[in-house]
Design an enzyme around this catalytic site. Structure first.
Site, PDB file in Angstrom:
ATOM      1  N   ARG A   1     -47.867  -9.618 -92.433  1.00 54.03           N
ATOM      2  CA  ARG A   1     -49.198  -9.768 -91.850  1.00 54.03           C
ATOM      3  C   ARG A   1     -49.110  -9.755 -90.336  1.00 54.03           C
ATOM      4  O   ARG A   1     -48.038  -9.863 -89.752  1.00 54.03           O
ATOM      5  CB  ARG A   1     -49.834 -11.076 -92.309  1.00 54.03           C
ATOM      6  N   LEU A   2     -50.263  -9.639 -89.714  1.00 57.36           N
ATOM      7  CA  LEU A   2     -50.409  -9.807 -88.269  1.00 57.36           C
ATOM      8  C   LEU A   2     -51.489 -10.848 -88.051  1.00 57.36           C
ATOM      9  O   LEU A   2     -52.461 -10.906 -88.807  1.00 57.36           O
ATOM     10  CB  LEU A   2     -50.836  -8.493 -87.597  1.00 57.36           C
ATOM     11  N   ASP A   3     -51.333 -11.656 -87.020  1.00 58.14           N
ATOM     12  CA  ASP A   3     -52.394 -12.594 -86.673  1.00 58.14           C
ATOM     13  C   ASP A   3     -53.651 -11.796 -86.348  1.00 58.14           C
ATOM     14  O   ASP A   3     -53.573 -10.677 -85.830  1.00 58.14           O
ATOM     15  CB  ASP A   3     -52.001 -13.433 -85.452  1.00 58.14           C
ATOM     16  N   GLN A   4     -54.808 -12.352 -86.596  1.00 57.36           N
ATOM     17  CA  GLN A   4     -56.068 -11.634 -86.450  1.00 57.36           C
ATOM     18  C   GLN A   4     -56.254 -10.930 -85.104  1.00 57.36           C
ATOM     19  O   GLN A   4     -56.653  -9.775 -85.102  1.00 57.36           O
ATOM     20  CB  GLN A   4     -57.258 -12.559 -86.710  1.00 57.36           C
TER      21      GLN A   4
ATOM     22  N   VAL B   1     -54.108  -9.614 -83.164  1.00 54.38           N
ATOM     23  CA  VAL B   1     -53.011  -8.701 -82.847  1.00 54.38           C
ATOM     24  C   VAL B   1     -53.298  -7.331 -83.458  1.00 54.38           C
ATOM     25  O   VAL B   1     -53.689  -7.227 -84.617  1.00 54.38           O
ATOM     26  CB  VAL B   1     -51.664  -9.246 -83.383  1.00 54.38           C
TER      27      VAL B   1
END
Length: 176
Positions: A10-13, A15
């Protein structure tokens, strides 16, 4: 029949960047293994508010997530919930008190890059949680490089992208 799509990481929102998505459960398991054992490479570009004392280096900290504030903090290894976080950074260029850095993570911890770079006095530009909010450019962090072994094709795959965030274009040096 509905297709299978497995999100491998995942990626932080805030990013931007590349994500690995698997089309079969077997591929998802293989890519997840590569992520866990470090054979999948993920690199980021970040614009930093500040210029690190060293032009490259390895940062190792222990991080702990606070579920109430949805933030991470640096802590002692002995603290409950502490997890080792390691990254390597390299400054690619600098302009007007900011640095463009390439960052490779060896571990994937919650807000890892944001917390570790802030700890050395160089928070990410636009990071209101760990640095200072500023301008309308948003968080200057992009997962621009992804490399893994595709066992079905029998070769390594490399994917790269150029960040869309305008803050990267304002730097004098861009990684090509």
């Amino acid at each position: 029949k509905n297709p299978y799509l497995g999100l491998v990481h995942r990626l932080d929102q805030p990013v931007e960047g590349l994500l690995a998505v698997a089309c079969t459960k077997a591929a998802a398991a293989d890519l997840s293994r590569q992520l866990a054992d470090g054979t999948m490479k993920k690199k980021y570009l970040a614009v930093l508010d500040g210029i690190p004392d060293q032009m490259q280096g390895t940062l190792i900290h222990y991080l702990k997530k606070d579920g109430r504030t949805n933030m991470a903090c640096i802590c002692r290894e002995s603290e409950a919930g502490a997890r080792r976080a390691q990254l390597f950074y390299r400054v690619l260029g600098e302009k007007e008190g900011r640095a463009l850095a390439e960052i490779e993570i060896m571990t994937g911890r919650f807000h890892q890059i944001r917390v570790q770079m802030a700890d050395i006095g160089c928070p990410l530009t636009g990071d209101a949680r760990y640095g200072k909010a500023g301008g309308s450019g948003g968080l200057a962090l992009c997962a621009y490089y992804l490399e893994f072994y595709d066992k079905y094709a029998g070769k390594r795959r490399i994917f790269e992208m150029r960040p869309a965030n305008r803050l990267f274009a304002e730097m004098t040096v861009l990684h090509d």
